[in-house]
Design an enzyme around this catalytic site. Sequence first.
Site, PDB file in Angstrom:
ATOM      1  N   CYS A 113      -8.447  -8.971 -12.004  1.00  0.00           N
ATOM      2  CA  CYS A 113      -9.483  -9.123 -10.974  1.00  0.00           C
ATOM      3  C   CYS A 113     -10.886  -9.288 -11.562  1.00  0.00           C
ATOM      4  O   CYS A 113     -11.804  -9.694 -10.853  1.00  0.00           O
ATOM      5  CB  CYS A 113      -9.470  -7.926 -10.042  1.00  0.00           C
ATOM      6  SG  CYS A 113      -7.884  -7.702  -9.257  1.00  0.00           S
ATOM      7  N   HIS A 241     -16.102  -7.388  -6.280  1.00  0.00           N
ATOM      8  CA  HIS A 241     -14.695  -7.744  -6.144  1.00  0.00           C
ATOM      9  C   HIS A 241     -14.166  -7.098  -4.870  1.00  0.00           C
ATOM     10  O   HIS A 241     -14.430  -5.926  -4.598  1.00  0.00           O
ATOM     11  CB  HIS A 241     -13.913  -7.253  -7.379  1.00  0.00           C
ATOM     12  CG  HIS A 241     -12.430  -7.332  -7.196  1.00  0.00           C
ATOM     13  ND1 HIS A 241     -11.812  -8.450  -6.683  1.00  0.00           N
ATOM     14  CD2 HIS A 241     -11.436  -6.428  -7.430  1.00  0.00           C
ATOM     15  CE1 HIS A 241     -10.508  -8.229  -6.613  1.00  0.00           C
ATOM     16  NE2 HIS A 241     -10.259  -7.017  -7.058  1.00  0.00           N
ATOM     17  N   ASN A 271      -7.035  -8.905  -1.017  1.00  0.00           N
ATOM     18  CA  ASN A 271      -7.423  -8.893  -2.434  1.00  0.00           C
ATOM     19  C   ASN A 271      -6.832 -10.141  -3.095  1.00  0.00           C
ATOM     20  O   ASN A 271      -5.618 -10.261  -3.229  1.00  0.00           O
ATOM     21  CB  ASN A 271      -6.881  -7.615  -3.089  1.00  0.00           C
ATOM     22  CG  ASN A 271      -7.253  -7.502  -4.558  1.00  0.00           C
ATOM     23  OD1 ASN A 271      -7.692  -8.467  -5.182  1.00  0.00           O
ATOM     24  ND2 ASN A 271      -7.058  -6.326  -5.124  1.00  0.00           N
TER      25      ASN A 271
HETATM   26  N1  ACO Z   1       1.395   1.412   5.584  1.00  0.00           N
HETATM   27  C1  ACO Z   1       1.549   2.674   5.991  1.00  0.00           C
HETATM   28  N2  ACO Z   1       1.539   3.718   5.150  1.00  0.00           N
HETATM   29  C2  ACO Z   1       1.387   3.446   3.848  1.00  0.00           C
HETATM   30  C3  ACO Z   1       1.230   2.127   3.354  1.00  0.00           C
HETATM   31  C4  ACO Z   1       1.236   1.096   4.277  1.00  0.00           C
HETATM   32  N3  ACO Z   1       1.064  -0.199   3.931  1.00  0.00           N
HETATM   33  N4  ACO Z   1       1.092   2.178   2.009  1.00  0.00           N
HETATM   34  C5  ACO Z   1       1.156   3.469   1.646  1.00  0.00           C
HETATM   35  N5  ACO Z   1       1.357   4.241   2.766  1.00  0.00           N
HETATM   36  C6  ACO Z   1       1.470   5.682   2.833  1.00  0.00           C
HETATM   37  C7  ACO Z   1       1.988   6.283   1.554  1.00  0.00           C
HETATM   38  O1  ACO Z   1       3.403   6.242   1.522  1.00  0.00           O
HETATM   39  C8  ACO Z   1       1.445   7.696   1.652  1.00  0.00           C
HETATM   40  O2  ACO Z   1       2.288   8.420   2.542  1.00  0.00           O
HETATM   41  P1  ACO Z   1       2.638   9.959   2.258  1.00  0.00           P
HETATM   42  O3  ACO Z   1       1.319  10.681   2.290  1.00  0.00           O
HETATM   43  O4  ACO Z   1       3.563  10.316   3.363  1.00  0.00           O
HETATM   44  O5  ACO Z   1       3.269   9.983   0.893  1.00  0.00           O
HETATM   45  C9  ACO Z   1       0.102   7.518   2.348  1.00  0.00           C
HETATM   46  O6  ACO Z   1       0.155   6.253   3.006  1.00  0.00           O
HETATM   47  C10 ACO Z   1      -1.079   7.534   1.387  1.00  0.00           C
HETATM   48  O7  ACO Z   1      -0.801   6.636   0.299  1.00  0.00           O
HETATM   49  P2  ACO Z   1      -1.850   6.392  -0.851  1.00  0.00           P
HETATM   50  O8  ACO Z   1      -1.294   5.435  -1.849  1.00  0.00           O
HETATM   51  O9  ACO Z   1      -2.329   7.725  -1.339  1.00  0.00           O
HETATM   52  O10 ACO Z   1      -3.037   5.683  -0.010  1.00  0.00           O
HETATM   53  P3  ACO Z   1      -4.527   5.443  -0.414  1.00  0.00           P
HETATM   54  O11 ACO Z   1      -5.417   6.067   0.557  1.00  0.00           O
HETATM   55  O12 ACO Z   1      -4.769   5.714  -1.884  1.00  0.00           O
HETATM   56  O13 ACO Z   1      -4.659   3.857  -0.193  1.00  0.00           O
HETATM   57  C11 ACO Z   1      -4.751   1.872  -1.534  1.00  0.00           C
HETATM   58  C12 ACO Z   1      -3.873   2.985  -0.974  1.00  0.00           C
HETATM   59  C13 ACO Z   1      -5.310   1.087  -0.359  1.00  0.00           C
HETATM   60  C14 ACO Z   1      -3.903   0.972  -2.408  1.00  0.00           C
HETATM   61  C15 ACO Z   1      -5.931   2.478  -2.359  1.00  0.00           C
HETATM   62  O14 ACO Z   1      -5.421   3.468  -3.233  1.00  0.00           O
HETATM   63  C16 ACO Z   1      -6.694   1.460  -3.157  1.00  0.00           C
HETATM   64  O15 ACO Z   1      -7.379   0.601  -2.619  1.00  0.00           O
HETATM   65  N6  ACO Z   1      -6.674   1.568  -4.516  1.00  0.00           N
HETATM   66  C17 ACO Z   1      -7.507   0.725  -5.390  1.00  0.00           C
HETATM   67  C18 ACO Z   1      -7.098  -0.720  -5.409  1.00  0.00           C
HETATM   68  C19 ACO Z   1      -7.913  -1.460  -6.461  1.00  0.00           C
HETATM   69  O16 ACO Z   1      -9.093  -1.278  -6.565  1.00  0.00           O
HETATM   70  N7  ACO Z   1      -7.259  -2.283  -7.277  1.00  0.00           N
HETATM   71  C20 ACO Z   1      -7.965  -2.929  -8.367  1.00  0.00           C
HETATM   72  C21 ACO Z   1      -7.962  -4.354  -8.266  1.00  0.00           C
HETATM   73  S1  ACO Z   1      -6.331  -5.035  -8.002  1.00  0.00           S
HETATM   74  C22 ACO Z   1      -5.905  -6.001  -9.416  1.00  0.00           C
HETATM   75  O17 ACO Z   1      -6.504  -5.985 -10.420  1.00  0.00           O
HETATM   76  C23 ACO Z   1      -4.688  -6.894  -9.304  1.00  0.00           C
END
Ligand code: ACO
Length: 315
Positions: A113, A241, A271
């Site tokens: 990214c 980004h 993304n």
């Molecule tokens: N729909 C419903 N529930 C979901 C989904 C979904 N699509 N995905 C995960 N959940 C659930 C999980 O199972 C978990 O449930 P549980 O508590 O019962 O176990 C709960 O939601 C929380 O999951 P987390 O992974 O902790 O959710 P979080 O709040 O961290 O959000 C996310 C996830 C959006 C991916 C976030 O962590 C994020 O944006 N991270 C950074 C992404 C980023 O910056 N990436 C860098 C660039 S990408 C690249 O380089 C290719």
Amino acid sequence: MSGIKIKGTGRFVPAKAITNEYLSTIVDTNDEWITSRTGIKTRFHCTTETHTDMCVGAARQALENAGIKPEEIGACVVATFSADYLSPSAGCMLQRELGLPHDTVCFDLNAACSGFLFALHTMECLLAAAPRKYGLVLGAEMLSRFINWEDRGTCVLFGDGAGAVVVEWREDYPSIHALLGCHGDPNMLGVTGAEKPAPARIFMHGQPTFKFAVQAVPYCIDQVLERSGKTMDDVDFFVFHQANARIIDLAVRKYHIPPEKYYKNIQKYGNTSAASIPLVISELHDLGKVGPGSRILVVGFGGGLTWGGALIEFA
Ligand code: ACO
């Protein structure tokens, strides 16, 4: 002194929109979760379009917008990790499709990214030694080909698209003062490759990646301002980004960035990795929010882990 400025911008997004409602019919998710956790409403996936089609569409638009002909291009760098072929590169395919001169340096660069920032810096260095002083820099991704439909934590996040800029190198232009970095980590986020049997799939540990991102963004802003000797007030627009709306909101709050100085299009595109920053820049340009004389501070972070920042002006 010497550096690059943006002369023109372009973008290409495939036709098929994938809505949160549609995703909720194929995986265990819902619009409320996706919107509140990420800000994403739709993303676009290629159906008939290829990665090369997206690159050509974005590059042609950027050339036209800049008023520059393919024969004036001295170098072409495509930031991507999802090109149509492992080889030939997307850069080589662009040489063919656009009819770039055969001595134009064309290649791909993978910094996930952060790739567009790595490519901008590379272009600034390359053009200093190139016979022709205009360069094409693209960020282009077809992430739909790597989506793991069994992982609801990642399959809702990613989209396809391409963005391009034409830059001009001149001795009297300032450097973009790029700050780039990486911390090799094969486990946090990425795409499985040769070490795993095909097919390649995206993987990500969301929470630690989120923590990394919210530290990387202020680090990049501070470092770029320090290197360039500029202040927040000298910046006309902040381009981040588009990985998660919450990451952008945290940076905006920390630096008290007013609404008229930043932009989010993650709600529309999701993304798009290396394409996300040039997609923002191209939209801002079309909207007239940036243009000749504008100075933008650009920040990227992502797989690798990688991060980068730069201060770039429009010619
Ligand atoms: N729909 C419903 N529930 C979901 C989904 C979904 N699509 N995905 C995960 N959940 C659930 C999980 O199972 C978990 O449930 P549980 O508590 O019962 O176990 C709960 O939601 C929380 O999951 P987390 O992974 O902790 O959710 P979080 O709040 O961290 O959000 C996310 C996830 C959006 C991916 C976030 O962590 C994020 O944006 N991270 C950074 C992404 C980023 O910056 N990436 C860098 C660039 S990408 C690249 O380089 C290719």
